[in-house]
Design an enzyme around this catalytic site. Structure first.
Site, PDB file in Angstrom:
ATOM      1  N   GLU A 166      10.278   4.549   4.916  1.00 59.87           N
ATOM      2  CA  GLU A 166      11.700   4.865   4.812  1.00 59.87           C
ATOM      3  C   GLU A 166      12.546   3.596   4.730  1.00 59.87           C
ATOM      4  OE1 GLU A 166      13.482   6.433   8.277  1.00 59.87           O
ATOM      5  OE2 GLU A 166      15.399   6.665   7.285  1.00 59.87           O
ATOM      6  N   ASP A 190       6.740  15.726  14.853  1.00 62.31           N
ATOM      7  CA  ASP A 190       6.407  15.706  13.425  1.00 62.31           C
ATOM      8  C   ASP A 190       4.903  15.519  13.249  1.00 62.31           C
ATOM      9  OD1 ASP A 190       6.768  15.835  10.725  1.00 62.31           O
ATOM     10  OD2 ASP A 190       7.616  13.826  10.502  1.00 62.31           O
ATOM     11  N   LYS A 215       4.702  -3.045   8.132  1.00 55.96           N
ATOM     12  CA  LYS A 215       5.866  -2.305   7.631  1.00 55.96           C
ATOM     13  C   LYS A 215       7.013  -3.288   7.577  1.00 55.96           C
ATOM     14  CE  LYS A 215       5.179   2.459   9.111  1.00 55.96           C
ATOM     15  NZ  LYS A 215       5.755   3.585   9.825  1.00 55.96           N
ATOM     16  N   ILE A 249       0.818  -1.222   0.000  1.00 59.98           N
ATOM     17  CA  ILE A 249       0.000   0.000   0.000  1.00 59.98           C
ATOM     18  C   ILE A 249       0.849   1.268   0.000  1.00 59.98           C
ATOM     19  CG2 ILE A 249      -2.107  -0.946   1.004  1.00 59.98           C
ATOM     20  CD1 ILE A 249      -1.150   0.040   3.739  1.00 59.98           C
ATOM     21  N   ALA A 290       5.190   3.067   0.479  1.00 54.54           N
ATOM     22  CA  ALA A 290       6.612   2.877   0.732  1.00 54.54           C
ATOM     23  C   ALA A 290       6.996   3.668   1.964  1.00 54.54           C
ATOM     24  CB  ALA A 290       7.409   3.361  -0.469  1.00 54.54           C
TER      25      ALA A 290
HETATM   26  O1  ACK Z   1      -1.790   7.590   2.519  1.00 51.48           O
HETATM   27  P1  ACK Z   1      -1.584   6.122   2.601  1.00 51.48           P
HETATM   28  O2  ACK Z   1      -2.495   5.214   1.921  1.00 51.48           O
HETATM   29  O3  ACK Z   1      -1.440   5.724   4.134  1.00 51.48           O
HETATM   30  O4  ACK Z   1      -0.058   5.815   2.206  1.00 51.48           O
HETATM   31  C1  ACK Z   1       0.758   5.661   3.302  1.00 51.48           C
HETATM   32  C2  ACK Z   1       1.665   4.472   3.129  1.00 51.48           C
HETATM   33  O5  ACK Z   1       1.168   3.444   3.943  1.00 51.48           O
HETATM   34  C3  ACK Z   1       3.122   4.730   3.521  1.00 51.48           C
HETATM   35  O6  ACK Z   1       3.171   5.110   4.860  1.00 51.48           O
HETATM   36  C4  ACK Z   1      -0.064   3.817   4.490  1.00 51.48           C
HETATM   37  N1  ACK Z   1      -0.135   3.312   5.855  1.00 51.48           N
HETATM   38  C5  ACK Z   1       0.829   3.359   6.795  1.00 51.48           C
HETATM   39  N2  ACK Z   1       0.381   2.798   7.935  1.00 51.48           N
HETATM   40  C6  ACK Z   1      -0.870   2.343   7.668  1.00 51.48           C
HETATM   41  C7  ACK Z   1      -1.850   1.682   8.446  1.00 51.48           C
HETATM   42  N3  ACK Z   1      -1.625   1.335   9.720  1.00 51.48           N
HETATM   43  N4  ACK Z   1      -3.010   1.372   7.868  1.00 51.48           N
HETATM   44  C8  ACK Z   1      -3.237   1.723   6.603  1.00 51.48           C
HETATM   45  N5  ACK Z   1      -2.352   2.368   5.833  1.00 51.48           N
HETATM   46  C9  ACK Z   1      -1.188   2.665   6.352  1.00 51.48           C
HETATM   47  C10 ACK Z   1      -0.138   5.317   4.465  1.00 51.48           C
END
Ligand code: ACK
Length: 892
Positions: free
Chosen positions: A540, A655, A562, A536, A538
């Site tokens: 770091e 942040d 992650k 879903i 990327a």
């Molecule tokens: O805006 P997004 O879809 O939401 O794209 C970023 C991407 O992963 C990189 O950080 C998504 N993301 C991160 N943590 C989660 C989570 N716990 N549940 C759903 N999406 C997540 C984030």
């Protein structure tokens, strides 16, 4: 008189030529004076040219010298107004070795170092001369000699410097004379750099047939102009034909600037490349290149504001040129309110209810006033025994309830309540009378019990206050606490002191072995329990995936995973798992929940709860304008609650930004992104500061940028920015301003303007979060409390920020783009020479400046604005408007 040696026959004389004249000249007059008008006289400015000499406008003797005597001769003609026409002619084409000189009188250059000479003359075609071909010439020479005074005319010929040989573009023949067609030549030459005060010109004939009809000598200047409210004086052009002179402008009366405006004067006498501008100072507005005082009832608070604005409701001015409006009597405005805000008065508290009544105490509760003028800071409750008004008690409370104790049994007490906002106290409510319960047959021993109980209670309370105060290190903010026991109590009841027993966050760095920290705070998960479904995003350290977690004996859960990419270093592994060590310490509905980690197999993973709607900023942008205010406030409440939890734990996020908030399918927002190093390597918004730290400038409090003072108070600042992002549906804070400009503007006291359609209470809270003094910012518990109240009382969200102080409105009505004021999309597009798109804009719903403010590059392409130059022009103009608005907005 023409003789046989003269080649041209006399043409017929026009009726207005009164004196006899040689033939050549008469023909010239036909063309030279068709309407009988002459140019203005010596020294007059012709556009950007200033004449030093114009032979045609000298009324008396020119004072020129010709030698030898039979060479150049002046034709003594006059025009129809009897004004002399100074024309010199020579026509010794049949004779050998001609060297005829004509010397002008001394011409001052008046400080110009480059001058221009315009000659008008006719010249006879040698071919048309019977027998003259051998000696006849078709050119003459022009010379100059520089000198500081008028004594230089008799210098020798060889001391004159040649300017040029002048040839005619057109020479005339006998035939032309017959047809009365005149072939007048105009030649211009320039000379420079001149170093003396003046010069002579000389014309040398070597055997041509010439009539020198006029000589005009001039220099060029850039004439005085007012540009961008700065006066640029008359400026003589430079000595070099390609020189640009930089000229400083001076601000017109009542205008100011940080940096003096500059403009460049070209060699052609044109002003080019204006840089910088002056602005009408506060209290003045621009009208026709001047600054005019704001009229009574109008004000302008900043030089950057374009126009004087009408005083907001319940305010007025006493004099013209006002920089702010004064509140009418009994009306107030908070110090931090922008001057565009109306002055208001708290509506008094009306609804006071009696709660529990005992023989020594009465509990009261009341509702917050309907339209408080700002956030209510506290209530003041005054009470006294009926008819004993001279001796009264005051209690201060932040809540809408109190218990007044220490009262006499069976006695009537009078209560009055008023609210305090930053603007001061409102009026007291009407009097409410309540009676304490009577004492029932009490023994003297029994009456002692409550006294002992009260003493013990007070003792315990005081002890708790002292311990709490020492442990928390936090001040409650009520400085009178020690003098007023009631305030101390309130202080205690308001829970401002952290009591012992609250869990605090442990920095994983304090662990010698980082692996130990991970396993202390995070559960190890078997990789086989996780099924990855799709990528879903990327992160770091590697990809972020969605999937399912099925731990035996537990319900299957959707999760986000992650991963740590292969080939990681030990430090990367530590930092990656560091986030889990932090996250694992938190347990709160508004903090992203850690399910566990996979460290015993590869890839190393961090497994968290799944948030269906992803990050908040993207989600809001995708769903622009789709939510009710209550839904937005609900999101903000959740974030504030998560942040309260983090600050109570002693964790500073550093942040906090909408991109680091995740939102699930129920619109519950959760704080995420808990980097271990906190140097924000993974945040694309983070920029290096001069001190080397990497900081997301737009979200960060000034003290954190300047000296890295990161605290929960700096998180509150960031929270204010998140509020702004949420209410504006993911708009980028400060738009495309550069980080440096953002730092400067914020330092100078400017704040983001209210988003469109923003409830005044929310914008007020944002401004409070952006107080320069970090101690004056609200704490997260106060923010939660304020948002809760707003949610409980949705009508409090109905008042939107005063239209005149909203950015979008300013865009529409007082757009400061350039020097113009654009009241319509058409007017704006015309002003930037893009008027051709007006119809397309209107047809596609961009009919107001509000709507135009949202236009993106993609929109432009969609509208058919395909030329890159036009796209740039429109986007730059919008950008400029937005930046100027930020500059012109909301000084605190
Ligand atoms: O805006 P997004 O879809 O939401 O794209 C970023 C991407 O992963 C990189 O950080 C998504 N993301 C991160 N943590 C989660 C989570 N716990 N549940 C759903 N999406 C997540 C984030």
């Amino acid at each position: 008189m023409p003789g046989s040696g003269r080649p041209s026959p006399p043409p017929p004389r026009p009726p207005w030529v009164l004196l006899p004249s040689p033939a050549l000249l008469l023909l010239l007059l036909l063309v030279l004076l068709p309407g009988g008008t002459l140019r203005s006289g010596l020294d007059s400015a012709v556009g950007s040219e200033v004449n030093l000499l114009d032979s045609r406008s000298v009324m008396g003797d020119l004072g020129w010298i010709a030698y030898p005597k039979n060479g150049w001769e002046e034709i003594g003609e006059v025009d129809e107004n009897y004004a002399p026409i100074h024309t010199y002619q020579v026509c010794r084409v049949m004779e050998q070795s001609q060297n005829n000189w004509l010397l002008t009188s001394w011409i001052s250059n008046r400080g110009a170092s480059r001058i221009f000479i315009e000659l008008k003359f006719t010249l006879r075609d040698c071919n048309s001369l019977p027998g003259g071909l051998g000696t006849c010439k078709e050119t003459f020479n022009m010379y100059y000699f520089e000198t500081d005074d008028e004594d230089g005319r008799n210098v020798k010929e060889n001391q004159y410097i040649k300017i040029d040989t002048i040839a005619a573009d057109e020479s005339f023949t006998e035939l032309d004379l017959g047809d009365r067609v005149m072939k007048l030549n105009t030649e211009v030459r320039d000379v420079g750099p001149l170093t003396k005060k003046g010069f002579y010109l000389a014309f040398q004939d070597v055997g041509a047939c010439i009539a020198l009809v006029s000589v005009r000598v001039y220099y060029k200047k850039c004439p005085e102009v007012i540009r961008n409210l700065a006066i640029f004086p008359d400026t003589i052009t430079g000595a070099d034909s390609s020189q640009l002179l930089e000229v400083l402008g001076s601000c017109v009366n009542h205008s100011v600037t940080d940096e003096p405006p500059r403009m460049h004067c070209s060699a052609e006498g044109e002003w080019l490349v204006p840089i910088g501008k002056c602005m009408c100072k506060a209290g003045y507005e621009e009208k026709n290149n001047t600054c005019q005082a704001c009229q009574l009832g109008f004000f302008k608070d900043l030089p950057q504001s374009q126009r004087c604005t009408k005083c907001p409701p319940h305010s007025y001015t006493r004099e013209e040129a006002s920089t702010t409006c004064l509140c009418e009597e009994h009306y107030f405005r908070k110090d931090s309110d922008p001057p565009t805000m109306a002055c208001t008065t708290p509506s008094p508290i009306t609804n006071v209810k009696k709660g529990k009544v005992a023989k020594n105490s009465i509990s009261l509760s009341w509702q917050e006033p309907d339209r408080p003028n700002g956030i209510i800071l506290e209530y003041e409750i005054k009470y006294f025994e009926k008819d004993q008004e001279t001796s009264y008690t005051i209690i201060k409370s932040k809540e809408t309830k109190i218990t007044a104790d220490g009262l006499k049994p069976a006695s009537v007490y009078v209560f009055q309540i008023r609210a305090r906002t930053a603007a001061g106290y409102g009026g007291f409510s009407r009097r409410f009378e309540f009676e304490t319960s009577p004492v029932l047959a009490a023994s003297s021993d029994q009456t002692q019990i409550p006294i002992i109980a009260v003493s013990v209670t007070v003792g315990v309370i005081l002890l708790a206050v002292v311990i709490g105060f020492l442990l928390s290190g936090r001040r409650c903010g009520y400085s009178k606490a020690k003098q007023d026991p009631e305030e101390e109590k309130m202080h205690f009841h308001n829970g401002h002191i952290k009591l012992p027993g609250v869990r605090t966050y442990i920095d994983p760095h304090t662990y010698e072995d980082p692996n130990q920290a991970v396993h202390e705070f995070a559960k190890e998960i078997e990789a086989s329990c996780i099924s990855i479904e799709r990528v879903i995003g990327a992160g770091e350290f590697g990809e972020v995936c969605s999937g399912r977690l099925k731990i035996p004996g537990k319900r299957e859960l959707p999760v986000a995973i992650k991963t740590l990419k292969v080939g990681y270093t030990e430090k990367q592994r530590r930092d990656f798992l560091g986030e889990a060590s932090i996250m694992g310490q938190f347990d709160h509905p508004n903090i992203i929940h850690l399910e566990g980690v996979v460290t015993k197999s590869k890839p190393v993973m961090i497994v968290t709860e799944y948030m269906e709607n992803g990050s908040l900023d993207t989600f809001l942008k995708k769903n622009d304008g789709q939510f009710t205010v209550i839904q937005l406030v609900g999101m903000l409440r959740g974030i504030a609650s998560g942040m309260k939890y983090l600050s109570d734990m002693g964790y500073v996020h550093r942040d906090l930004a909408a991109r680091n908030i995740l939102i699930n399918s129920n619109l519950v927002c959760k704080v995420s992104d808990f980097g271990l190093s906190r140097i924000l390597e993974d945040d694309p918004e983070a920029a290096y500061t001069t001190r080397g730290g990497k900081i997301p400038i737009r979200w960060t409090a000034p003290e954190a940028i300047a000296f890295r003072k990161f605290t929960s108070a700096s998180d509150v600042w960031s929270y204010g920015i998140v509020m702004w992002e949420v209410v504006s549906y993911g708009e980028r804070p400060y738009w495309e301003m550069t980080n440096q400009d953002v730092i400067k503007a914020v330092e100078e006291g400017y704040r983001l303007p209210s988003p469109m359609d923003c409830p005044a209470a929310l914008y007020q809270l944002m401004l409070d979060c952006w107080q320069k003094d970090r101690n004056s910012r609200p704490k997260f518990d106060e923010i939660v409390c304020i948002l809760d109240k707003l949610i409980r009382n949705p009508s409090s969200l109905k008042t939107l920020v005063n239209a005149s102080s909203r950015v979008s409105n300013l865009l529409g009505e007082h757009s400061p783009l350039g020097n113009g004021v654009y009241r319509s999309v058409g007017e704006w597009l015309e002003a930037i020479k893009m008027g051709r798109y007006t119809e397309i804009f209107m047809e596609n719903g961009y009919s107001s400046m509000d709507a135009v403010a949202q236009v993106t590059l993609e929109d432009l392409r969609r509208l058919g604005v395909t030329l890159v130059g036009h796209q740039k022009k429109i986007m730059n103009s919008l950008q400029e408007m937005k930046v100027q608005l930020v500059n012109g907005m909301v000084p605190l």
